[in-house]
Each structure stands twice: as structure tokens, then as C-alpha cells.
Write an enzyme that holds these catalytic residues in place. Structure first.
Site: not given
Length: 187
Positions: A124, A133
């Protein structure tokens, strides 16, 4: 006897001044002088505070152009970490001092499913540094997130991820547009 004219004395003085500026490479700073320092506020990270510190340390050990530092009480933080019951999600960075901020929602749902808390924190924080991602992906890719599997405990960015984070903080000119996106790390 050498004759010292004003021009010759000026040349000698300039030579001495230039030689005094030379610094041996053994004394060079280990990080660039333009390193960006980002402060993170983990005061709302609840039971995940130690995982957040470990995730930040993983990035600090891996990159040169940016450093993650825990904010002191009352200090403005570019990255805010909040524990909550859903799946982890983060406002995509790169966060900037005095500019763009990022919020990490440290989701208990992933922890309850067995995912490693330090990997979650480092992943994160990677979003806060501007990394998207990389799914699907192997455990060796930090930004592969949940596709690395529940047994994956790798919290270190790979070479491409390190290079991307360093590139995001290579210079003030590397600031991307101010649009924000929320990255939801659902499996």
C-alpha cells in the site's frame, strides 16, 4: 626571483580556491541531496502500526530518492494510514511534500484472510509512492499484491519497482498531473 604581478597572484588564488573545493569520493553522501522526505501518520493504524513501520523501512532500504519518515505529533503528513474493516485500498500517489497526499486504508479483511501485514503495508505504501498494481504477478513482485498468494511474505520491492519509485522522485519536474485514483486491492 619570481615577479608577482596582480594577474599571477589572482591565478594562484583561484587555483587554491578550486583545489579546496575538491572532495574525495570516499566522503560523498550515500543518498542524493535532492532526496524527498515523506511523512506518514500511523496514529490511526491501530494494531497495524508496527507493520506500517516495517513496510516503510522496507522501502527506505530499497530506494534512494525518497524516504518515508513517521510524522511527529502535530506534523503534517503526506501519507495517512487508517485501519478499517474492508479490503486494503490506497489513494494512488506519488505523494508530494506540500502537495498531493495519499491515504492508505489498511483493511482487516485481507488480514483475516491470512495475508501478511508487513507485505500489505509495503504494498500500500508502494501505491502512495505512485506504483500501480502489477496483477497477476508472482510473490517476488511486491506490487502483485494478493496475487502473490496468502503464503507470500515478501515485503521488498523488486528491481523494477525500486526503479519506478526512484523515478517518481528523481526531480521536482517528475510531478505527474494532480488527478487522484483510489486503488482497491481486492483479490
Amino acid at each position: 626571483m619570481a615577479h608577482r604581478t596582480p594577474a599571477r597572484m589572482l591565478t594562484c588564488a583561484a587555483t587554491l580556491a578550486l583545489s579546496a573545493v575538491v572532495v574525495p569520493t570516499a566522503y560523498a553522501a550515500p543518498h542524493p541531496l535532492a532526496q524527498t522526505v515523506l511523512h506518514y501518520d500511523d496514529s490511526q493504524a491501530a494494531e497495524f502500526r508496527s507493520a506500517v513501520v516495517a513496510g516503510a523501512n522496507s522501502w527506505n532500504a530499497s530506494v534512494q530518492n525518497v524516504r518515508l519518515v513517521e510524522a511527529t505529533a502535530g506534523q503534517t503528513a503526506e501519507i495517512k494510514i487508517v485501519a478499517y474493516d474492508g479490503w486494503p485500498e490506497t489513494t494512488l500517489g506519488p505523494a508530494r511534500p506540500g502537495g498531493r497526499h495519499s491515504t492508505v486504508y489498511f483493511g482487516r479483511e485481507a488480514v483475516n484472510e491470512g495475508y501478511n501485514t508487513i507485505r500489505i503495508a509495503a504494498h500500500e505504501l508502494g501505491h502512495s509512492l505512485g506504483l500501480p498494481d502489477n496483477k497477476p504477478g508472482p510473490c517476488s513482485s511486491l506490487m502483485s499484491g494478493s496475487t502473490g498468494g496468502v503464503s507470500c511474505t515478501n515485503a521488498a520491492p523488486n528491481a523494477a519497482e525500486r526503479a519506478a519509485a526512484d523515478a517518481n522522485y528523481a526531480s521536482p519536474a517528475a510531478v505527474p498531473p494532480a488527478s487522484l485514483a483510489l486503488i482497491v486491492d481486492a483479490p
